[in-house]
Design a protein around this motif. Structure first.
Motif, PDB file in Angstrom:
ATOM      1  N   ARG A   8       0.892  -1.274   0.063  1.00 50.49           N
ATOM      2  CA  ARG A   8       0.104  -0.006  -0.120  1.00 50.49           C
ATOM      3  C   ARG A   8       0.891   1.288  -0.030  1.00 50.49           C
ATOM      4  O   ARG A   8       0.669   2.318  -0.827  1.00 50.49           O
ATOM      5  N   TRP A  29      -5.814  22.391 -11.395  1.00 50.39           N
ATOM      6  CA  TRP A  29      -6.437  21.263 -11.341  1.00 50.39           C
ATOM      7  C   TRP A  29      -5.977  20.516  -9.790  1.00 50.39           C
ATOM      8  O   TRP A  29      -6.902  19.999  -9.265  1.00 50.39           O
ATOM      9  N   SER A  32      -8.227  21.800  -7.048  1.00 47.03           N
ATOM     10  CA  SER A  32      -9.490  21.174  -6.943  1.00 47.03           C
ATOM     11  C   SER A  32      -9.649  19.651  -6.604  1.00 47.03           C
ATOM     12  O   SER A  32     -10.660  19.213  -6.331  1.00 47.03           O
ATOM     13  N   GLN A  33      -8.529  18.860  -6.728  1.00 46.87           N
ATOM     14  CA  GLN A  33      -8.603  17.436  -6.747  1.00 46.87           C
ATOM     15  C   GLN A  33      -7.351  17.026  -5.902  1.00 46.87           C
ATOM     16  O   GLN A  33      -6.044  16.978  -6.162  1.00 46.87           O
ATOM     17  N   PRO A  34      -7.645  16.735  -4.629  1.00 47.51           N
ATOM     18  CA  PRO A  34      -6.551  16.402  -3.627  1.00 47.51           C
ATOM     19  C   PRO A  34      -6.212  15.097  -3.903  1.00 47.51           C
ATOM     20  O   PRO A  34      -6.195  14.341  -3.075  1.00 47.51           O
ATOM     21  N   THR A  35      -5.878  14.669  -5.153  1.00 44.52           N
ATOM     22  CA  THR A  35      -5.344  13.086  -5.583  1.00 44.52           C
ATOM     23  C   THR A  35      -4.172  12.839  -4.841  1.00 44.52           C
ATOM     24  O   THR A  35      -4.077  11.760  -4.603  1.00 44.52           O
ATOM     25  N   ALA A  37      -3.251  12.600  -1.764  1.00 48.78           N
ATOM     26  CA  ALA A  37      -3.693  11.771  -0.491  1.00 48.78           C
ATOM     27  C   ALA A  37      -4.602  10.511  -0.777  1.00 48.78           C
ATOM     28  O   ALA A  37      -5.420  10.101  -0.135  1.00 48.78           O
ATOM     29  N   VAL A  38      -4.927  10.175  -2.079  1.00 48.49           N
ATOM     30  CA  VAL A  38      -5.783   8.979  -2.516  1.00 48.49           C
ATOM     31  C   VAL A  38      -5.465   7.778  -1.793  1.00 48.49           C
ATOM     32  O   VAL A  38      -4.219   7.248  -2.155  1.00 48.49           O
ATOM     33  N   PRO A  39      -5.976   7.237  -0.893  1.00 49.61           N
ATOM     34  CA  PRO A  39      -5.460   5.923  -0.247  1.00 49.61           C
ATOM     35  C   PRO A  39      -5.684   4.702  -0.995  1.00 49.61           C
ATOM     36  O   PRO A  39      -4.890   3.963  -0.618  1.00 49.61           O
ATOM     37  N   ARG A  40      -6.246   4.550  -1.979  1.00 52.81           N
ATOM     38  CA  ARG A  40      -6.415   3.539  -3.192  1.00 52.81           C
ATOM     39  C   ARG A  40      -6.634   2.105  -2.332  1.00 52.81           C
ATOM     40  O   ARG A  40      -6.017   1.219  -2.246  1.00 52.81           O
ATOM     41  N   LEU A  41      -8.061   2.347  -1.584  1.00 47.81           N
ATOM     42  CA  LEU A  41      -8.395   1.125  -0.688  1.00 47.81           C
ATOM     43  C   LEU A  41      -9.378   0.315  -1.372  1.00 47.81           C
ATOM     44  O   LEU A  41      -9.899  -0.749  -0.798  1.00 47.81           O
ATOM     45  N   GLY A  42      -9.590   0.523  -2.810  1.00 49.57           N
ATOM     46  CA  GLY A  42     -10.675  -0.393  -3.412  1.00 49.57           C
ATOM     47  C   GLY A  42     -10.017  -1.848  -3.616  1.00 49.57           C
ATOM     48  O   GLY A  42      -8.833  -2.231  -3.577  1.00 49.57           O
ATOM     49  N   GLN A  43     -11.095  -2.860  -2.992  1.00 46.99           N
ATOM     50  CA  GLN A  43     -10.505  -4.210  -3.256  1.00 46.99           C
ATOM     51  C   GLN A  43     -10.805  -4.993  -4.452  1.00 46.99           C
ATOM     52  O   GLN A  43     -11.896  -4.709  -4.879  1.00 46.99           O
ATOM     53  N   ASP A 184     -29.239  16.438 -24.010  1.00 47.70           N
ATOM     54  CA  ASP A 184     -28.036  16.648 -23.123  1.00 47.70           C
ATOM     55  C   ASP A 184     -26.720  15.739 -23.376  1.00 47.70           C
ATOM     56  O   ASP A 184     -25.974  15.536 -22.359  1.00 47.70           O
ATOM     57  N   VAL A 185     -26.646  15.122 -24.368  1.00 42.27           N
ATOM     58  CA  VAL A 185     -25.394  14.399 -24.599  1.00 42.27           C
ATOM     59  C   VAL A 185     -24.701  14.582 -25.845  1.00 42.27           C
ATOM     60  O   VAL A 185     -24.974  14.396 -27.095  1.00 42.27           O
TER      61      VAL A 185
END
Lengths: 191, 419
Positions: A8, A29, A32-35, A37-43, A184-185
């Motif tokens: 991790r 960019w 607006s995007q606190p990337t 600190a993304v912890p990447r916890l997806g399993q 709206d596409v």
């Protein structure tokens, strides 16, 4: 929580480096995007996990379960499980009417599943996921094909003995299939 | 009579300059002082002579305000199918209390165990992923104040005759909250979206397993996986433990009880994007994927169900919002649209958020028709009802956003009219 700590941390550092590069490239960019600190916890989901999710059913038939049914078989299911709320032959009740016999043009149109809905797969899918309201998701694949065939037959779209299955259902052409304009596409407006 | 200032500045049908309240503070207090004084109690206030109530773990509104409620309109056989309306006519400011946020449920409010809830992201991604709520709570979050409006809000106004009810029960399938959660983009990036993907198929854990499609570009732009509403965790009826917020786009996309996101090339064509939430036009063609909620406003006070006790000065106040961005201007008319005057916009004026407007008005005791007309920062102007009906017919059901008219009668009663 199965990701080992060391792994991790390595991922975390990689993300941080990538984020730093972007930060230098575009400070707006980064603001607006606190990337970083993304912890990447997806399993990771295994194919076994994914098989547990009932597939989404697309107009081309992707996701349809294996099964079969005819309108003749569906009539009994409808009368027992649907008519209380949608009336005999889909003519209406507390759950609204399902079958219409009027036009869908002019000031007082009568849109219903047979006159308005663009895809038969949608009817199958909604019956399968949502109906009957008292026991949603309780119909088997065969029952869902049968009750869907019954509604399509009431709407004059297929014959009483036509078999619906995972191959024939997406081939049913609904009368209003091309009646929709995408609003709206961007770049995807269709006729 | 004593409440009508006699040095009224130039006005349009009684509408005063929006800054008049401030500018004339002194003169106005002089006028107010001339009004009969309210008698004060002779004895000490009873509440000062005995101890009050103890603390409470969770505060409730005053029992005296027990008529400020959501108005429920549910299916007679399926009690969890229907809507409840926000009482916009009883509220002030721009934030809707969470307990008064409108509801649209198809088959009841699921009672979800947050510790067991998972969000699956799969389909056209490099790595399908599952997220627990516990994990999502460790992600970077953002807060955003924005409205959620049902595509079917205001639908009774398509009727041939104006429905007589409170403002909130006509237009209150719209509410405004501070939502806090994880930018959806972060999780999409973590799963690694396949370049072929253009749509997300969203699915809920409710009793119709509600599903609907959302363009990927919007999902990456500003959508939020909300865990909190107005500072506290989501209420069950607002999607606990996890819902999507799609700023400015129709309510049905803001999927509550979100359990699954499937990336796909094309929309899934679910019931709620084909048979419903599409708008049939008189020529038989239907508008589909009408995502953005158009510029809209209404006067919340005075409004039907309220009455003006006497001639005099009243504050007109209301709400304006647009799914296209910020509100730039709200004009108010007291003569059915013949003359207009700009209302004051109360800050903060936020994009895709309710904006409160106010303007003072002197009622001269004669019949009047009150209207508001909003313009957003893209220049879109709220249409008259006649123009909207001429363009769309009356059978589209969704996306009604025309100018709203309240008639003031000679006796001070207010009614809903088409003007």
């Amino acid at each position: 929580m199965s990701t080992p700590d060391a792994l991790r941390w390595r991922t975390h550092r990689a993300v941080f480096a990538a984020a730093l590069a972007c930060l230098l490239a575009s400070s707006a960019w980064a603001a607006s995007q606190p990337t970083a600190a993304v912890p990447r916890l997806g399993q990771p989901l295994s194919s076994g996990d994914l098989a547990k999710l009932p597939p989404s059913i697309f107009p081309d038939g992707r996701g349809l379960p294996i099964g079969r049914g005819t309108a003749r078989e569906g009539a009994a299911i409808y009368d027992a499980q649907c008519a209380a709320c949608h009336g005999p032959k889909g003519t209406g009740g507390s759950g609204g009417h399902l079958i219409g016999d009027g036009a869908i043009t002019g000031p007082d149109p009568d849109p219903a599943t047979n006159t308005y809905w663009p895809y038969a797969t949608t009817l199958f899918d909604f019956n399968r996921r949502a109906m009957p309201m008292t026991a949603p998701g309780s119909l088997t694949a065969d029952q869902t094909y049968a009750v869907t065939a019954y509604l399509l037959n009431l709407g004059g779209i297929i014959g009483a003995d036509a078999e619906l299955n995972e191959r024939t259902l997406p081939q049913v052409r609904m009368p209003n299939r091309d009646g929709f304009d995408w609003i709206d596409v961007p770049g995807k407006r269709r006729r | 009579m004593s409440r009508i200032p006699n040095d009224t500045p130039p006005h349009r049908a009684g509408l005063l300059d929006r800054r008049w309240f401030l500018k004339s503070g002194l003169r106005w207090s002089a006028v107010a002082a001339a009004a009969p004084a309210l008698a004060l109690a002779d004895d000490a206030l009873p509440t000062t002579r005995s101890p009050g109530q103890p603390f409470s773990n969770y505060g409730q509104p005053s029992p005296q305000e027990n008529r400020t409620i959501r108005w429920i309109s549910a299916n007679r056989a399926v009690t969890g199918n229907g809507v409840s309306w926000t009482p916009l006519h009883d509220l002030e400011g721009i934030i809707t209390p969470s307990g008064l946020h409108f509801e649209r449920h198809h088959n009841g409010v699921p009672q979800i165990d947050a510790s067991q809830h998972r969000l699956a992201i799969h389909g056209l991604v490099k790595q399908p992923l599952g997220f627990s709520i516990e994990h999502l709570l460790r992600y970077p979050m953002q807060s955003r104040i924005c409205f959620v409006e049902c595509g079917g809000n205001s639908n009774s106004s398509w009727n041939a005759e104006p429905l007589q009810t409170r403002a909130g029960y006509l237009h209150g399938l719209a509410s405004n909250s501070e939502w806090t959660g994880v930018p959806l983009k972060l999780l999409l990036d973590e799963a690694g979206v396949d370049p072929e993907a253009e749509w997300l198929v969203l699915e809920a854990a409710d009793a119709i397993a509600m599903n609907v499609s959302l363009p990927l570009a919007k999902a990456r732009h500003d959508c939020l996986l909300a865990l909190y509403q107005n500072g506290e965790r989501l209420r069950p009826e607002n999607g606990y433990p996890l819902r999507l917020i799609v700023p400015g786009w129709e309510g049905v996309l803001n999927v509550k009880w979100l359990s699954r996101i499937e990336l796909a090339r094309e929309p899934v064509m679910s019931r709620n994007e084909t048979g419903r939430y599409t708008e049939l036009q008189p020529n038989g063609r239907a508008r589909q994927f009408t995502f953005v909620m158009d510029v809209k406003s209404l006067i919340t006070s005075p409004s039907p169900g309220q009455s003006l006790p006497e001639r005099g000065l009243y504050p007109i106040k209301g709400l304006a919002w647009s799914g296209h961005g910020r509100i730039r201007k709200v004009e108010v008319s007291a003569d059915g649209g013949k003359t207009w005057r700009s209302a004051e916009l109360q800050g903060p004026v936020l994009p895709t958020s309710f904006t409160r407007f106010r303007i003072p008005w002197v009622w001269d005791g004669r019949p009047a028709v009150l209207q508001s007309r909003a313009t957003d920062e893209t220049g879109r102007v709220q249409p008259t009802r006649a123009a909207l009906v001429a363009e769309r017919g009356r059978a589209g059901y969704f996306h009604y956003h025309a100018i709203v008219s309240w008639q003031v009668d000679e006796d001070g009663e207010l009614h809903h009219v088409y003007a």
